[in-house]
Motif scaffolding. Structure first.
Motif, short mmCIF file in Angstrom:
data_model
loop_
_atom_site.label_atom_id
_atom_site.label_comp_id
_atom_site.label_asym_id
_atom_site.label_seq_id
_atom_site.Cartn_x
_atom_site.Cartn_y
_atom_site.Cartn_z
N GLU A 29 0.96 -1.02 0.01
CA GLU A 29 0.20 -0.01 -0.06
C GLU A 29 1.11 1.37 0.01
OE1 GLU A 29 -2.88 -0.45 3.09
OE2 GLU A 29 -3.91 -1.92 2.26
N HIS A 30 0.77 2.19 1.07
CA HIS A 30 1.52 3.45 0.92
C HIS A 30 2.99 3.26 1.35
CE1 HIS A 30 -2.27 5.73 0.46
NE2 HIS A 30 -2.89 5.22 1.52
N GLY A 31 3.24 1.92 1.79
CA GLY A 31 4.50 1.91 2.24
C GLY A 31 5.46 1.01 0.85
N GLY A 32 4.75 1.20 -0.18
CA GLY A 32 5.39 0.52 -1.49
C GLY A 32 6.49 1.36 -1.75
N SER A 33 7.72 0.60 -2.36
CA SER A 33 8.91 1.22 -2.71
C SER A 33 9.64 0.08 -3.63
CB SER A 33 9.75 1.65 -1.53
OG SER A 33 9.97 0.28 -0.65
N VAL A 34 10.78 0.77 -4.10
CA VAL A 34 11.59 0.07 -4.91
C VAL A 34 12.89 0.07 -4.23
CG1 VAL A 34 10.45 0.07 -7.39
CG2 VAL A 34 12.03 1.74 -6.61
N SER A 35 13.56 -0.86 -4.00
CA SER A 35 14.88 -1.07 -3.19
C SER A 35 16.14 -1.70 -4.07
CB SER A 35 14.56 -1.90 -1.82
OG SER A 35 13.65 -1.24 -1.12
N THR A 36 17.32 -1.36 -4.00
CA THR A 36 18.40 -2.12 -4.61
C THR A 36 19.16 -2.71 -3.69
OG1 THR A 36 19.74 0.02 -4.45
CG2 THR A 36 18.54 -0.12 -6.49
N PHE A 37 19.74 -3.85 -4.05
CA PHE A 37 20.58 -4.64 -3.14
C PHE A 37 21.69 -4.81 -3.86
CE2 PHE A 37 16.52 -5.16 -1.27
CZ PHE A 37 16.54 -5.66 0.17
N SER A 38 22.84 -4.71 -3.24
CA SER A 38 24.19 -5.03 -3.77
C SER A 38 25.08 -5.63 -2.81
CB SER A 38 25.01 -3.57 -4.29
OG SER A 38 24.14 -3.02 -5.51
N ARG A 39 25.84 -6.67 -3.15
CA ARG A 39 26.71 -7.23 -2.18
C ARG A 39 27.89 -6.35 -1.80
NH1 ARG A 39 27.90 -12.54 -0.41
NH2 ARG A 39 26.28 -13.26 -2.08
N GLU A 40 28.49 -5.72 -2.97
CA GLU A 40 29.68 -5.01 -2.78
C GLU A 40 29.48 -3.58 -2.79
OE1 GLU A 40 32.16 -6.43 -5.90
OE2 GLU A 40 32.92 -8.06 -4.66
N LEU A 41 30.21 -2.87 -1.97
CA LEU A 41 30.22 -1.08 -1.84
C LEU A 41 30.91 -0.62 -2.93
CD1 LEU A 41 29.14 1.21 -0.25
CD2 LEU A 41 31.23 1.08 1.03
N THR A 42 30.22 0.38 -3.66
CA THR A 42 30.84 1.00 -4.86
C THR A 42 30.85 2.60 -4.15
OG1 THR A 42 29.77 -0.27 -6.52
CG2 THR A 42 30.56 2.11 -7.16
N LEU A 43 32.08 2.98 -3.88
CA LEU A 43 32.38 4.27 -3.31
C LEU A 43 31.99 5.46 -4.44
CD1 LEU A 43 35.82 3.54 -1.59
CD2 LEU A 43 33.45 3.98 -0.44
N HIS A 44 31.47 6.48 -4.19
CA HIS A 44 31.06 7.48 -4.86
C HIS A 44 32.32 8.64 -4.72
CE1 HIS A 44 28.96 10.61 -6.67
NE2 HIS A 44 29.26 11.59 -5.65
#
Length: 1410
Positions: free
Chosen positions: A556-571
């Motif tokens: 419902e209103h808590g709907g979202s899209v989420s990304t999952f990554s095993r490794e951290l990509t530094l910005h």
């Protein structure tokens, strides 16, 4: 032969409970996430409001996470301080069972002095646990089973696992009741002081209870706190209890008393005309000695939709009966008051109810919690997340009516949460924990605003003495009532002193709500898509590319899209033109000033010292750090002063509040002032022995320096008042020792609480502790500057035991871990930081210990102990690493990395150790593999970041990615949509996501459907879907597909709302390469969407198939991301819902599961979808997938099970090869190829994983018509999708797993799991290791992991037996047990360490490319 491993823990909160657990005065919150038990403490944080909270972008200085935006108008102004409550994780445990209920129990003697926790599980199990302060862990007191077959009333009753099982405990903790089966009630009595079960508590002379006395001497922990339990049939209590609905123990009674909702016949809304108001509410009191009961009152003819009994505490009392359309209060005398909350109440019941039907509420699945204890007001959280306030009108002490008022955002600050609630718990005055399975869980704070209530409270201070004398969480004062005929005179006087209800209800506008803290939730996971990040996203080469997992989460209103990554990509923030650097340190001095300083309270880095590689030798150089660049400095005494040549730096530190910079070289120390003038030179040659060792490592804590030398000796220096450095004199204990590593730590908060000598003349120097690792593997702790004797010694550190103390020892064992490095540092975030002991082994693995102090049974303090924290992450190195290599690249602490106190682990696989307040320490791999070394960096352009040197010797400034979270052990980002996301797909050509969302809309019958005019405004709601285009760079919606023409007025809005038809929802979205021309056979990447139009129970569902293209258009001004739009290619309406889609064959056709058929269709040039082949399945199809490019298909339905079929193109045909031999309620299915073997994996609605094989050569398969069942494995989590992972985009054949294909399982509880194939040799190794660990490791709350994974009928289906999936021949390996291989001490490890570690690493999906 497969393995099952959970990659991330569950995040959906199912149960919660707040009570003093760790000690008698503690305030703890117990949270259960399906099978994960977490224990939290609560910490008060003060936020300083730096801007107006009512503006669109509120901010709070210092701490992130507190939601100050929902403060009511006038609630807080700029400059004010707002106090928030945060959750701090104490411990967590993975349970081998699914928790169904929680309850608190006061026992007579507990190890901690706090209360005990009672957990109920499926299959009628109870576990009673307490906190053991000596081991800083939970301790199981007892476990109770009620699974005997003789207690089943009839053979046709459902099994225990299919019956509702819940728990209720008497408010005085005299007994607990477990309702299980259809009509069974297990009673577990507890001994309590003053109870009849404790015979010594009765005094015949006083003819009553003896007064409670304080405990003297040690507690009798060897005596069980409970009496023998017994099982009662509800039909034996009363023959009318044939269909129980709910029961709960009530307050205000001397004997254990519970109220139960029940009916004599089954309840059904379809039989209201015959069985109107069939429910009864009955109150029974229990006699625990006689095992008998007495009926106190009964209220009949209650509405059919009541489903819950909610006991109320004083000053209201009685019970609140909750129904879907009404609320009914029943007091002790049986007097009832009810309120109707919607117009349906008058049509469904004849019970007398006050009319508040204008509220239009639906109370199914709502949560009710009290708002304090002063007036009895209660908070209602509806199933859509809406907030409402329930108050009671009274006449004296009798309730005369109920009143409900909805909360509004303008008045109350908050009117709704995101979705429905699963549990609520009061965690303190004005604080409620709200747990949810469909959205984030929050701590909801509330307060009263009016001055009138403040004046009323001051007049009631004297009357509230009893209430204020106890904790807000303690309910002792609510256990008696003056209406109780058996109450003593003392109890009656206490109750008369309690507050009474006001005659008028409290208005809802008197309350203000806001959110204090959040527990992020990724459940339920509904759909998944795999994405290969582009070069711009990764800032790395193609060899470093991995899959990004995008998941549709929430409800419902808590709907979202989420990304999952095993490794951290530094910005990457900035790359500097500096070459040939080998190591670097940044410095913040006390005299830093200039344009780089943004505020006086921010310490920005101003200098850097770096080692430069040269042809013949290396040297150090000084650099200045500005906002835009790093420039080399010359002309300072660092280069050309009396110190001579700079040399090579081993380490650099700052002392004396930034006024002294210490450069540590191999044989001397150089001390500079804040302007890099030489202040002191200190050679390290030993004048007594004339030895000249080199410095191997250093540790700084103002004003001390610890130097570890290459000859295993140490040096300790201290800065005096004049700013000069002096070596401290060492005694025999240090001089005669041999030390590998050391670390300094300032124990400012006295966490270690070591015992110091009272006559220590150096005691005023503070709590700077020196931790040393000896070559023998022992831990020695000194308190600086006293180097005479250690204050703590633990010689058994190298055995890495689960609990380390100074008394720990192992007899006749040489299995020691080869430790190479030690560090003690803080880990945490801005909310909470705590010290941890980090150990590095010769295999580059990490061992984490948490220090703690506890108390023994006689309440005397115990010495310092260390608890080993579970860390299943194994390094990528299988070979040993020398101590010299470790010393060249040691662990490096970073004080502030994006708000975290972190530790960097160098090596071939660099990693960070990050910890948030609500999670354990997590080891996060870094995707940038070329990092040689790094240090912290804090500038205006790179705040709270790092400066790293890669293999090319180039220098880069980087930060953690904004918005990323690490509490699951993976790198996650969550983007709120505000609507429920049902499906998603990735369009690789445009780099965009296609998202199918839905929202609720009122449903009104059309003129053709309605037999008569509808005269109600309380209309039902149906889901209305939409297809939206999500840009991956800005994470904003840029287009929305629509099916019907709409007239829109002229507007500047970029996103007009275009939805699908009413009742049409998106079921599946896939991106396919389809043939778009029958003549040229051109193929294009198109988006195929399957929908279902649901029109009610009496009308058949229809579906549609949309084929969409994403085209380039002229973007809107200032919005370049809007340069993509949907274009409709084809639209086909079919009979039945389109539930699954898949590409099939080699000609660009699609497979659609529509209704009860699976049909192959081809796209024609005229925009139609031509069917070319079909298969009639006669059931609702839940899954349909093809093994890409082979024509082999797997289909699953809701009743029959798995269908294995093949598709041929000449002629076009779908042909069934085999079916599952038994019925399976399939929710998801996919192929799992393993070499030349082909397996089919299916997930059913009972949380089981079924592995089947197509083997026509096996005679048991009947020429392949039956799929052979190999194993069945219980996961405990409701499955949602199964996805076959493609080969890694960077390395199609990575090691150590020669076959990288595996299945990724998503669940409704928010966890990710991996099902991976295993070669026979690895399976044999892991199977033996699993059996060993199941027998030797302790299992929380006394549960058996082998039985937990067992599925009853599997053994009879497997040739040879023993293959229920967790340890049997050919069964599935339980990775959750095997990954605990390194939890025990080194002397308990099984098998060859080298071979085992490589196999265990493969369970985590190493090398699979995500």
């Amino acid at each position: 032969m497969q393995s099952y491993t959970e990659l991330t823990p569950p995040t959906a909160v199912t149960h919660s409970l707040s009570f003093p657990f760790l000690s008698a005065t503690a305030n703890n919150l117990i949270v259960v996430k399906t099978s994960l038990l977490q224990i939290f403490s609560l910490k008060a944080i003060t936020n300083h409001i730096t801007t107006d909270v009512n503006k669109d972008a509120p901010q709070s200085a210092g701490l992130s996470g507190a939601d100050l935006s929902n403060l009511p108008s006038g609630g807080a102004q700029r400059g004010e301080r707002v106090q928030s409550t945060r959750l701090v994780l104490v411990a967590q445990y993975e349970l081998s069972g699914t928790v169904t209920s929680l309850a608190r129990v006061r026992i007579m003697a507990s190890r901690s002095g706090g209360q005990a926790l009672l957990l109920a599980f499926r299959d009628a199990k109870l576990s009673l646990v307490e906190w053991d302060p000596e081991r800083y862990s939970i301790s199981t007191i007892s476990i109770h089973y009620y699974e005997q077959e003789d207690i089943q009333s009839s053979p046709w009753d459902p099994v225990l696992s299919q019956s509702i099982c819940y728990l209720s405990v008497d408010p005085r903790s005299r007994c607990a009741a477990l309702k299980f089966g259809q009509r069974q009630l297990a009673i577990l009595p507890f001994y309590q002081e003053g109870d009849d079960l404790v015979m010594d508590d009765f005094d015949s002379e006083t003819e009553g209870e003896r007064p409670a006395k304080a405990m003297e001497g040690p507690l009798q922990l060897d005596k069980a706190p409970y009496a023998p339990s017994f099982v009662l049939s509800l039909m034996a209590l009363d023959p009318s209890l044939s269909h129980p609905v709910h029961l709960a123990f009530l307050n205000e009674y001397r004997d254990p008393t519970f109220g139960i909702l029940s009916s004599e016949n089954a309840v059904s809304s379809a039989l209201l005309h015959e069985r109107r108001d069939p429910l009864s509410y009955t109150v029974f009191t229990l006699d625990l000695e006689q095992r008998a009961s007495t009926t106190l009152l009964s209220v009949n003819n209650l509405p059919y939709d009541l489903y819950r009994v909610c006991p109320l505490q004083l000053p209201v009392g009685g019970a609140l009966l909750v129904g879907g359309n009404e609320l009914i209060h029943v007091d002790q005398s049986g007097k009832t008051n009810g309120i109707a909350v919607n117009p349906l109440a008058k049509h469904s019941t004849s019970f007398g109810l006050a009319d508040q039907s204008s509220l239009g509420m639906k109370l199914e699945g709502c949560a009710i919690e009290r708002l304090g204890s002063d007036y009895g007001d209660m908070l209602l959280i509806l199933n859509d997340g809406g907030l409402a306030l329930l108050s009671f009108g009274t006449d004296g002490r009798s309730v005369s009516g109920l009143h409900i008022e909805r909360a509004t955002k303008e008045i109350n600050g908050l009117n709704s949460l995101h979705s429905r609630v699963s549990t609520t718990s009061i965690v303190g005055r004005g604080r409620i924990f709200v747990g949810s399975e469909d959205a984030d869980s929050v701590i909801l704070g509330w307060s009263r605003k009016s001055d009138k209530l403040k004046r009323q409270r001051s007049r009631l201070d004297q009357r509230l003495e009893v209430v204020e004398a106890v904790s807000d969480l303690d309910e002792d004062y609510l256990e008696d009532d003056e209406d109780d005929l058996y109450a003593s005179a003392k109890t009656t006087e206490q109750i008369k002193s309690l507050p009474t209800l006001s005659s008028t209800a409290i208005e809802g506008q008197e309350y203000a709500f806001r959110i204090h803290d959040t527990l992020e939730n990724f459940g339920p996971m509904k759909d998944i898509s795999l994405t290969i990040p582009t070069m711009d996203d990764t800032h790395a080469g193609a060899a470093d590319q991995t899959y990004e997992i995008m998941i549709a989460t929430g409800h419902e209103h808590g709907g979202s899209v989420s990304t999952f990554s095993r490794e951290l990509t530094l910005h990457m923030s900035q790359r500097f033109e500096i070459q040939e650097l080998d190591d670097v340190w940044t410095i913040s001095t006390a005299k830093a000033s200039g344009p780089n300083m943004k505020s006086l309270d921010t310490d920005y880095d101003t200098y850097a010292i770096a080692n430069i590689k040269q042809d013949a030798a290396s040297t150090s150089s000084l650099y200045s750090i500005s906002a835009t660049n790093i420039d080399k400095l010359s002309g300072t005494e660092f280069d050309n002063g009396e110190a001579g040549e700079p040399g090579v730096s081993i380490d650099v530190g700052v002392l004396n509040a930034g006024t002294r910079i210490v450069q540590i070289m191999s044989r001397e120390l150089r001390i500079f002032d804040a302007e890099f003038n030489v202040a002191q030179l200190m050679p390290l040659m030993d004048d007594v022995t004339d030895s000249d060792p080199k410095v191997a490592g250093a540790s700084f804590v103002d004003p001390f320096i610890l130097l570890t030398m290459d000859d295993c000796s140490i040096r300790v220096a201290s800065l005096d008042e004049s700013g000069d450095l002096e070596l401290l004199e060492q005694k025999d204990s240090l001089l005669n020792g041999s030390w590998l590593s050391g670390s300094l730590y300032e124990d400012a908060n006295d966490i270690f609480r070591l015992q110091y000598d009272d006559d220590d003349e150096d005691g005023e120097m503070g709590n700077v502790l020196m931790f040393l690792l000896s070559t023998a593997g022992g831990l020695h702790v000194y308190r600086l500057p006293n180097l005479k004797q250690p204050v703590y010694i633990a010689e058994g550190l190298s055995f890495v035991p689960p609990f380390l103390s100074k008394d720990f020892s192992v007899r006749r064992s040489t299995a020691r871990e080869q430790l190479t490095e030690l560090m003690v540092t803080d880990l945490g975030d801005a909310t909470h930081k705590a010290p941890y002991l980090l150990l590095r082994t010769e295999t580059d693995d990490l061992v984490i210990y948490q220090p703690y102090q506890g108390f023994k049974e006689d309440s005397s303090p115990i010495t310092l102990r260390f608890l080993k924290i579970a860390n299943p992450n194994l390094s990528g190195r299988g070979q040993d690493v020398s101590i010299e290599t470790i010393r060249q690249r040691p662990l490096r602490a970073i004080a502030d990395l994006g708000g975290y106190s972190a530790v960097y682990i160098p090596g071939a696989s660099p990693r960070f150790i990050l910890k948030s307040a609500s999670s354990p320490p997590q080891v996060i791999p870094i995707k940038n593999k070329g990092i040689r070394t790094l240090c912290g960096l804090n500038t205006t352009t790179c705040e709270k970041g790092i400066l790293y040197i890669d293999d090319d010797a180039s220098v880069t400034a980087a930060t953690l990615p904004v918005g990323s979270q690490y509490h699951t052990g993976w790198i996650t980002r969550k983007f709120a949509i505000g609507e429920q996301v049902d499906a998603l797909g990735y369009h690789n050509r445009t780099g965009s996501y296609v998202v199918g969302t839905c929202s609720k809309t009122n449903y009104k019958l059309s003129e053709e459907e309605a037999s008569s005019a509808e005269d109600t405004a309380f209309l039902p709601q149906v889901e209305q879907g939409s297809i939206r285009l999500l840009d991956r760079t800005t994470w904003s919606f840029i287009d929305r597909y629509y099916t019907l023409p709409h007239d829109f007025p002229d507007t500047d809005t970029l996103q007009p709302r275009h939805d699908l038809d009413a009742g049409e929802v998106v079921m599946s979205i896939k991106t396919m390469s389809l043939e778009t021309s029958e003549h040229t056979h051109e193929r294009r990447s198109l988006v195929v969407v399957g929908t279902a139009i649901i029109r009610g129970e009496d009308l058949p569902a229809i579906g549609r198939i949309y084929v969409l293209d994403i085209i380039d258009v002229v973007p809107e001004p200032d919005h370049p991301e809007t340069g993509k739009k949907f274009k409709l290619i084809a639209r086909e309406e079919v009979k039945g819902a389109v539930t699954a889609l898949s590409e099939i064959g080699t000609q660009g056709f699609l497979l659609a599961a529509q209704g009860q058929k699976c049909m192959v269709r081809g796209l024609k040039e005229d925009g139609s979808l031509l069917p070319v082949a079909f298969m009639d399945m006669q059931c609702y199809v839940t899954a349909a997938k093809e093994l890409k490019g082979t024509g082999l298909c797997v289909m699953g339905d809701a009743i029959k099970g798995i269908w294995f079929a093949g598709y041929t193109e000449d002629p076009y045909q779908l042909r069934v090869f085999g079916k599952s031999p038994k019925h399976i309620e399939v929710l998801a299915a996919d192929f799992l190829p393993d070499g030349k073997q082909l397996y089919i994996v299916a997930a059913d609605a009972d949380c089981n994983i079924h592995v089947l094989q197509f083997d026509p050569e096996n005679p048991k398969s009947l020429s392949g018509s039956h799929l052979l069942p190999l194993s069945t494995f219980h996961t405990g989590h409701f499955p949602t999708t199964l996805t076959l992972l493609p080969p890694s985009p960077s390395n199609p054949n990575p090691a150590p797993n020669p076959n990288p294909r595996a299945l990724l399982l998503t669940t409704a509880s928010g966890s990710l799991a991996l099902i991976a194939p295993l070669p026979p040799s690895s399976h044999r190794t892991l199977s033996a290791l699993q059996s060993h660990l199941q027998s030797t490791l302790p299992h929380p709350v006394g549960l058996n992991p082998r039985i937990y994974r067992h599925v009853g009928e599997t053994e009879s289906l497997i040739a040879g037996g023993g293959g229920y999936g967790a340890g049997g021949r050919g069964g599935m390996i339980d990775g959750m047990v095997v990954r605990r291989w390194n939890e025990g001490g080194s002397w308990r490890r099984w098998g060859d360490e080298g071979s085992v570690r490589e196999v265990v690493r493969g369970l985590e999906g190493e090398g699979l490319g995500f």
